[in-house]
Design a protein around this motif. Sequence first.
Motif, PDB file in Angstrom:
ATOM      1  N   VAL A 213       8.955   2.021 -17.121  1.00  0.00           N
ATOM      2  CA  VAL A 213      10.304   2.028 -16.551  1.00  0.00           C
ATOM      3  C   VAL A 213      11.311   2.259 -17.673  1.00  0.00           C
ATOM      4  O   VAL A 213      11.171   1.710 -18.775  1.00  0.00           O
TER       5      VAL A 213
ATOM      6  N   ASN B  59       8.569   7.158 -14.384  1.00  0.00           N
ATOM      7  CA  ASN B  59       8.968   7.618 -13.055  1.00  0.00           C
ATOM      8  C   ASN B  59       9.918   6.684 -12.326  1.00  0.00           C
ATOM      9  O   ASN B  59      10.135   6.837 -11.115  1.00  0.00           O
ATOM     10  N   ASN B  60      10.480   5.717 -13.041  1.00  0.00           N
ATOM     11  CA  ASN B  60      11.490   4.822 -12.486  1.00  0.00           C
ATOM     12  C   ASN B  60      12.572   4.633 -13.532  1.00  0.00           C
ATOM     13  O   ASN B  60      12.279   4.258 -14.672  1.00  0.00           O
TER      14      ASN B  60
ATOM     15  N   ASP C 164      12.191  -0.293  -3.359  1.00  0.00           N
ATOM     16  CA  ASP C 164      10.919  -0.963  -3.619  1.00  0.00           C
ATOM     17  C   ASP C 164      10.814  -1.251  -5.116  1.00  0.00           C
ATOM     18  O   ASP C 164      10.599  -0.350  -5.916  1.00  0.00           O
ATOM     19  N   PHE C 165      10.982  -2.519  -5.504  1.00  0.00           N
ATOM     20  CA  PHE C 165      10.985  -2.876  -6.916  1.00  0.00           C
ATOM     21  C   PHE C 165       9.626  -3.407  -7.390  1.00  0.00           C
ATOM     22  O   PHE C 165       9.515  -3.937  -8.493  1.00  0.00           O
ATOM     23  N   ASN C 166       8.594  -3.286  -6.576  1.00  0.00           N
ATOM     24  CA  ASN C 166       7.260  -3.737  -6.984  1.00  0.00           C
ATOM     25  C   ASN C 166       6.620  -2.651  -7.841  1.00  0.00           C
ATOM     26  O   ASN C 166       5.745  -1.907  -7.409  1.00  0.00           O
ATOM     27  N   ILE C 167       7.089  -2.578  -9.073  1.00  0.00           N
ATOM     28  CA  ILE C 167       6.729  -1.479  -9.975  1.00  0.00           C
ATOM     29  C   ILE C 167       5.735  -1.969 -11.024  1.00  0.00           C
ATOM     30  O   ILE C 167       5.906  -3.035 -11.603  1.00  0.00           O
ATOM     31  N   GLN C 168       4.699  -1.168 -11.268  1.00  0.00           N
ATOM     32  CA  GLN C 168       3.703  -1.531 -12.271  1.00  0.00           C
ATOM     33  C   GLN C 168       3.409  -0.345 -13.184  1.00  0.00           C
ATOM     34  O   GLN C 168       2.274  -0.094 -13.555  1.00  0.00           O
ATOM     35  N   CYS C 169       4.453   0.382 -13.526  1.00  0.00           N
ATOM     36  CA  CYS C 169       4.303   1.518 -14.439  1.00  0.00           C
ATOM     37  C   CYS C 169       5.536   1.572 -15.335  1.00  0.00           C
ATOM     38  O   CYS C 169       6.481   0.797 -15.165  1.00  0.00           O
TER      39      CYS C 169
ATOM     40  N   LEU D 244       9.217  -6.448 -11.747  1.00  0.00           N
ATOM     41  CA  LEU D 244       8.845  -5.131 -12.257  1.00  0.00           C
ATOM     42  C   LEU D 244       7.470  -5.085 -12.916  1.00  0.00           C
ATOM     43  O   LEU D 244       6.926  -4.011 -13.138  1.00  0.00           O
TER      44      LEU D 244
ATOM     45  N   ASN E  40      15.887   4.290  -3.631  1.00  0.00           N
ATOM     46  CA  ASN E  40      14.643   3.578  -3.370  1.00  0.00           C
ATOM     47  C   ASN E  40      14.871   2.075  -3.581  1.00  0.00           C
ATOM     48  O   ASN E  40      15.509   1.672  -4.538  1.00  0.00           O
TER      49      ASN E  40
ATOM     50  N   ASN F 271      12.445   8.049  -9.285  1.00  0.00           N
ATOM     51  CA  ASN F 271      13.070   6.961  -8.539  1.00  0.00           C
ATOM     52  C   ASN F 271      14.223   6.430  -9.374  1.00  0.00           C
ATOM     53  O   ASN F 271      14.006   5.843 -10.437  1.00  0.00           O
TER      54      ASN F 271
END
Length: 241
Positions: free
Chosen positions: A98, A123-124, A91-96, A166, A89, A150
Amino acid sequence: MLKASNNLIKDLKKQKRDNCSLLFLDNVKIINDAISQGISPKLILVSNEEKYIWNENIPHYLVEHKTIEQLSDSKTPQGVVCIVDYTQNIDFNIQCNVLILDNLQDPGNVGTLIRSATASGFNNVFLIDSVKINNSKLIRSSAGTIFKNNIYSMNKNDFLKISNKLNVKFIKADMDGKNIFTKNFNEAVGLILGNEGNGVSKELGNLCSESISIPMQNDVESLNVAISGSIIMYEINKNIF
């Protein structure tokens, strides 16, 4: 069922050595987990026609058991090898929450941590200069959860370049950190776990605003990184259970 040609077998052996994006799955449960998560096998090899239990539309071939042994890293192969293409994956626009593993080299630890991360809502997972995702012991230790998470594999410099995307508060596990059981987290966390012997690197440690630890009794100095990481992840996410 068609028999695999010598050229096909030769190519697969080369791909196993050289192609890090291919996973060679040799466990029926993990193969089923991959397929159930929408992974489409490139092909499946079996040593006995009765061992083929999947959709007939998947390319599949009969091979000698010694070929299974050569393509499997298991000491006792189950007579099947499934080859899948594992796409990372991007897509590094993560808001949860890590999990970041900094130079972890034991595939059993990494696989266990991926399993715990998936179970506790992280989940990352970022593998920074760590064991590769196609390592067979890592895959087995994860119990198939690599297909439910991910997973990002990269070097330290590449991670530092994307770390500000992130949207998380970075914290690190450290023996001198604050007691994790006295903390409450109200924002997304980027938990960094360091190398089994050397801990978190200076570069990744500089991202962190806080260090946390697990209190010990009976003069125990530390826990295995997979155990301590699992405890910390569950404690961070305790309010969702």
